[in-house]
Design an enzyme around this catalytic site. Structure first.
Site, PDB file in Angstrom:
ATOM      1  N   ILE A 249      -9.775   7.741  66.107  1.00 25.35           N
ATOM      2  CA  ILE A 249      -8.318   7.580  66.200  1.00 25.35           C
ATOM      3  C   ILE A 249      -7.795   7.964  67.592  1.00 25.35           C
ATOM      4  O   ILE A 249      -6.754   7.468  68.017  1.00 25.35           O
ATOM      5  CB  ILE A 249      -7.619   8.388  65.072  1.00 25.35           C
ATOM      6  CG1 ILE A 249      -6.197   7.859  64.820  1.00 25.35           C
ATOM      7  CG2 ILE A 249      -7.611   9.884  65.372  1.00 25.35           C
ATOM      8  CD1 ILE A 249      -5.561   8.381  63.540  1.00 25.35           C
TER       9      ILE A 249
ATOM     10  N   ASP B  27      -8.594  16.820  63.677  1.00 24.69           N
ATOM     11  CA  ASP B  27      -7.708  17.751  64.398  1.00 24.69           C
ATOM     12  C   ASP B  27      -8.369  18.204  65.707  1.00 24.69           C
ATOM     13  O   ASP B  27      -7.761  18.133  66.796  1.00 24.69           O
ATOM     14  CB  ASP B  27      -7.439  18.950  63.473  1.00 24.69           C
ATOM     15  CG  ASP B  27      -6.309  19.849  63.953  1.00 24.69           C
ATOM     16  OD1 ASP B  27      -5.618  19.488  64.910  1.00 24.69           O
ATOM     17  OD2 ASP B  27      -6.141  20.928  63.342  1.00 24.69           O
TER      18      ASP B  27
ATOM     19  N   GLY C  61     -11.461  14.930  54.245  1.00 20.85           N
ATOM     20  CA  GLY C  61     -12.616  15.575  54.878  1.00 20.85           C
ATOM     21  C   GLY C  61     -12.829  16.946  54.265  1.00 20.85           C
ATOM     22  O   GLY C  61     -13.096  17.066  53.055  1.00 20.85           O
TER      23      GLY C  61
HETATM   24  P1  ADP Z   1      -8.741  17.313  56.254  1.00 26.77           P
HETATM   25  O1  ADP Z   1      -8.839  18.788  56.572  1.00 26.77           O
HETATM   26  O2  ADP Z   1      -7.301  16.850  56.119  1.00 26.77           O
HETATM   27  O3  ADP Z   1      -9.605  16.906  55.112  1.00 26.77           O
HETATM   28  P2  ADP Z   1     -10.665  16.273  58.242  1.00 26.77           P
HETATM   29  O4  ADP Z   1     -10.459  16.191  59.702  1.00 26.77           O
HETATM   30  O5  ADP Z   1     -11.711  17.201  57.742  1.00 26.77           O
HETATM   31  O6  ADP Z   1      -9.220  16.600  57.614  1.00 26.77           O
HETATM   32  O7  ADP Z   1     -10.970  14.831  57.674  1.00 26.77           O
HETATM   33  C1  ADP Z   1     -10.012  13.815  57.547  1.00 26.77           C
HETATM   34  C2  ADP Z   1     -10.633  12.472  57.855  1.00 26.77           C
HETATM   35  O8  ADP Z   1     -10.703  12.283  59.267  1.00 26.77           O
HETATM   36  C3  ADP Z   1     -12.071  12.297  57.354  1.00 26.77           C
HETATM   37  O9  ADP Z   1     -12.164  11.000  56.776  1.00 26.77           O
HETATM   38  C4  ADP Z   1     -12.894  12.361  58.634  1.00 26.77           C
HETATM   39  O10 ADP Z   1     -14.083  11.583  58.525  1.00 26.77           O
HETATM   40  C5  ADP Z   1     -11.941  11.710  59.600  1.00 26.77           C
HETATM   41  N1  ADP Z   1     -12.179  11.902  61.052  1.00 26.77           N
HETATM   42  C6  ADP Z   1     -12.846  12.884  61.701  1.00 26.77           C
HETATM   43  N2  ADP Z   1     -12.802  12.689  63.035  1.00 26.77           N
HETATM   44  C7  ADP Z   1     -12.075  11.549  63.247  1.00 26.77           C
HETATM   45  C8  ADP Z   1     -11.677  10.793  64.380  1.00 26.77           C
HETATM   46  N3  ADP Z   1     -12.010  11.176  65.623  1.00 26.77           N
HETATM   47  N4  ADP Z   1     -10.938   9.662  64.196  1.00 26.77           N
HETATM   48  C9  ADP Z   1     -10.586   9.269  62.944  1.00 26.77           C
HETATM   49  N5  ADP Z   1     -10.928   9.928  61.835  1.00 26.77           N
HETATM   50  C10 ADP Z   1     -11.674  11.047  61.966  1.00 26.77           C
END
Ligand code: ADP
Length: 177
Positions: free
Chosen positions: A9, A32, A123
């Site tokens: 993203i 994040d 995630g």
């Molecule tokens: P949460 O704590 O809200 O579950 P996470 O970051 O652990 O958030 O995961 C949310 C989603 O973001 C997951 O589907 C993960 O695979 C995805 N994700 C992780 N890194 C990226 C990225 N660089 N771009 C897009 N999605 C990502």
């Protein structure tokens, strides 16, 4: 319109990307961490300036806050905090729906026409992706009825997540929450 994209993203050239943040809003793991790394230290400093609503909480679950995107191609980062999934019986649906609703409202208020969402809460927070996607698509489609000029992308990191969203958009089989 709604679309599904797959990838990182932080690379998207859109008006706003949404961050699946935590309540303190100072970075973390997953998407994040990736957003903070790509945006640079200025994003951390901007987040620090967001007032706390109570100690350790800059953004309560379901709400959203906006900052510039700094080094990102995106103009803005909209930080929202998804629910930690327990069993689906603790208001998770409504909280996740609020993330989409409040992020979209903030995007529109700030003149954004293109917005990309990650799969919030699916995630580390453990929300089953199929259920989360139905809520996401339902909220976005409701919002688009009054904002037809906007483009909302679901940015999926994995093949599996992309397939879930593509299937939903193709069948129109999302629920209204
Ligand atoms: P949460 O704590 O809200 O579950 P996470 O970051 O652990 O958030 O995961 C949310 C989603 O973001 C997951 O589907 C993960 O695979 C995805 N994700 C992780 N890194 C990226 C990225 N660089 N771009 C897009 N999605 C990502």
């Amino acid at each position: 319109m709604m679309k599904v994209v797959q990838g990182d993203i932080t690379t998207l050239e859109v008006d706003a990307i949404v961050n699946a943040a935590n309540q303190v809003m100072l970075g973390g793991g997953g998407v994040d961490g990736a957003i903070h790394r790509a945006a640079g230290k200025e994003l951390f400093d901007a987040c620090l300036k967001v007032p706390e609503v109570r100690p350790g909480v800059r953004c309560p679950t379901g709400e959203a806050r906006i900052t510039p995107g700094f080094k990102l191609p995106a103009k803005f980062v909209i930080h929202t905090v998804g629910p930690v999934y327990r069993d689906g019986q603790h208001g998770e649906q409504e909280k996740l729906a609020n993330c989409y609703r409040n992020s979209l409202a903030l995007a529109a208020e700030n003149g954004c026409r293109s917005v990309a969402f990650p799969c919030i809460s699916t995630g580390v927070y453990g929300y089953p992706v199929e259920d989360a996607a139905r809520i996401a698509v339902s909220e976005v489609s409701a919002f688009l009825t009054s904002h037809a000029d906007m483009t909302i992308a679901f940015c999926c990191f994995s093949d599996y997540d992309r397939q879930v969203y593509e299937k939903l958009l193709k069948t129109g089989g999302w629920i209204n929450v």
